[in-house]
Write a protein that holds these residues in place. Structure first.
Motif: not given
Ligand SMILES: Nc1ncnc2c1ncn2[C@@H]1O[C@H](COP(=O)(O)OP(=O)(O)OP(=O)(O)O)[C@@H](O)[C@H]1O
Ligand SMILES: [Mg+2]
Lengths: 283, 256
Positions: A198-203
């Motif tokens: 979620r951190l690296f691919l979205v946020l």
């Protein structure tokens, strides 16, 4: 171009037949023709003012260029004033290195803390008051204090630039994270993404356009801050040269150093813009 | 007594959800909902705006952890999202920063499938939804209908046994919507997934569903099997039975 198998869906799926866009370099060319006209106008006004004003106030761009040329690699004049065997180039290198180290380290910390605190409430409760105090108290007020604490060493200036970059980027990153539609994170979660995904691919990709915009502003301020900190007291740096040359009323030398900083700052800004354009080419 | 029982895909027992708004007022979005969905069913959840359809779907999706009652998916209590449930959101949730094929392959990527393999699966599914020409496009270069296809391809590529769709075609024009309904139906027939499909459109529900649940004011007010043969042409829906069902559903969402 109808392909078998797409059936009734093909008119929607393919859209109009693919055409190459008129090359992007056309727009770049226009850009390169228009942009210098502003610079030329600036130089023209400068020249006219220099003719009107006495040399103790302002000298022509040409005189500045000559001074720059003569002092870039080695400036005996600066050696007289205790800056050692040096030239504008070496001093600029010191300044640039401090700006980059402070900016990169400070921004990295700021971005991570900013994004994390936008999603983790307890962290936000700790970070927000700190940012409020550090962001409201003018950084320049802290500069002499840093000088007292750490002395006339490069670290003092790097810390100032780094601290400032961190605070600015916390604010930019927090706002950027708040602007990422929660539906993307929900969708990622529903598809099995871990917190790291979620951190690296979205946020991070979702906040990147705003963060890079913020980084541009921070970079511009970092130059001013570093130079100012050097004027206040530093072992080297273009700020020291500006201070020294101003003290002896050397207008040409002083303007040469200022131009050098300005030019480097503009080039770095252009590089950052080009990088941002590529990284956020999806937007 | 021996009973042959097919396992239910989704079972909901006395589910209630209360939201507290920021101003302190409370809304009961769902009230005592009980429901059992068998494997392979295509269930449409029908209801007017604001009556709790999205809330019901989100509870099953695991996106609303604070519910009361018992909600199970494939026998396991729902606490969080899981890869056994694919979700298509009411809002466009295609990641703008990923190319179309990477969007479709996202679920496979986070499950650890190697890149060449997941891209192959992604392209297969883009083919199934009629998007074989644009795998490397950015989402901003697609129309709304094409992005809806990307979302459909994405959930089917991850191959969850249960699909939860929240008005996925709500913002599309009539023709595109009809095309995508056909795409979805053919994927359903081909894969046999359990589908829970939220809509406010009676005709859409009649065209797709094997069963329609009508939600009104947070309660289930009607649970109707749709015993019309598939595929359902306009003529099939204009039969006496089709019209009867239509009147019934319209009545329950507050018309006629
Ligand atoms: N996060 C929330 N906080 C507070 N109230 C909410 C929240 N989500 C939904 N509600 C309320 O719950 C009720 C049901 O909302 P829900 O989104 O489930 O409706 P819906 O049937 O999906 O409507 P629509 O067809 O317009 O999407 C509404 O009254 C809404 O205001
Ligand atoms: Mg809804």
């Amino acid at each position: 171009m109808t392909e078998p198998g797409t059936g009734a869906a093909s008119p929607l799926a393919g859209g109009a037949p693919e055409q190459r866009r008129p090359a992007a370099w056309g727009r770049w060319l226009a850009h390169f023709l228009v942009a210098p006209s502003g610079v030329l106008l600036f130089l023209a006004v400068w020249t006219i003012l220099a003719i009107e004003l006495p040399p103790s106030r302002l000298v022509s761009p040409y005189a500045v260029a000559v001074d720059l040329w003569n002092n870039f690699l080695r400036s005996p004049r600066l050696e007289v004033f205790g800056l050692g065997r040096t030239g504008y180039g070496a001093l600029l290198l010191y300044t640039t290195r401090n700006v980059l180290v402070g900016l990169v380290v400070g921004s990295a910390v700021g971005i991570v803390v900013g994004i994390a605190s936008a999603r983790l409430r307890p962290l936000r409760l700790i970070v927000d008051p700190i940012v409020l105090v550090l962001g409201t108290v003018p950084v320049l007020v802290a500069a002499p204090l840093f000088l007292l604490w750490f002395g006339v060493v490069p670290f003092t200036q790097v810390l100032l630039v780094g601290g400032y970059s961190a605070v600015m980027m916390v604010i930019f990153a927090q706002r950027a994270a708040a602007n990422v539609d929660p539906v993307y994170e929900k969708s990622a979660m529903a598809r099995g993404a871990s917190w790291r995904d979620r951190l690296f691919l979205v946020l991070i990709p979702g906040t990147l356009p705003e963060i890079l915009g913020g980084l541009r502003i921070t970079l511009a301020s970092a130059w001013g801050l570093e130079t100012f900190a050097e004027i206040l007291g530093a072992p080297s740096g273009i700020g020291q040269a500006i201070k020294t040359l101003t003290n002896v009323n050397n207008v040409a030398g002083m303007l040469a150093c200022v131009s050098l900083v300005a030019l480097t700052a503009i080039i770095m800004d252009m590089l950052l813009v080009a990088l941002a354009r590529w990284v956020t080419r999806w937007a | 007594m021996l009973m042959v029982e097919t396992q239910s895909a989704v079972s909901i027992d006395r589910l209630s959800v209360v939201f507290e708004r920021d101003d302190g007022t409370r809304v009961q979005a769902l009230r005592d909902v009980s429901l059992d969905i068998g494997e392979g069913e295509f269930v449409c959840v029908l209801g007017r705006s604001g009556h709790g359809k999205t809330t019901l779907l989100n509870v099953v999706a695991g996106l609303i952890p604070s519910y009361s009652g018992d909600v199970r998916v494939l026998g396991k209590p729902v606490k969080a999202p899981g890869v056994d449930r694919g979700v298509i959101f009411q809002k466009d949730a295609v990641f703008p920063w990923m190319r179309v094929e990477d969007n479709v392959a996202f679920g496979l990527r986070v499950s650890g499938m190697p890149k060449p393999e997941r891209l192959r699966v992604a392209r297969e599914h883009l083919d199934l939804v009629g998007l074989r020409n644009v795998p490397r496009a950015w989402p901003r270069e697609l129309s709304g209908g094409m992005r809806a296809r990307v979302a459909v391809a994405g959930v089917f590529a991850s191959d969850p046994p249960i699909l939860l769709a929240d008005e996925p075609f709500g913002a599309l024009d009539y023709v595109t919507r009809r095309q995508l309904q056909d795409v979805l139906l053919s994927l359903w027939e081909r894969t046999g997934k359990t589908i829970m499909f939220v809509t406010h459109d009676v005709d859409e529900a009649l065209r797709l569903a094997t069963r329609v649940i009508v939600v009104s004011n947070g309660s289930v007010v009607e649970d109707q099997a749709v015993d019309l043969p598939m595929p359902r042409s306009d003529d099939a829906l204009a039969t006496p039975r089709g019209l009867e069902l239509r009147h019934l559903l319209l009545h329950h969402i507050g018309l006629e």
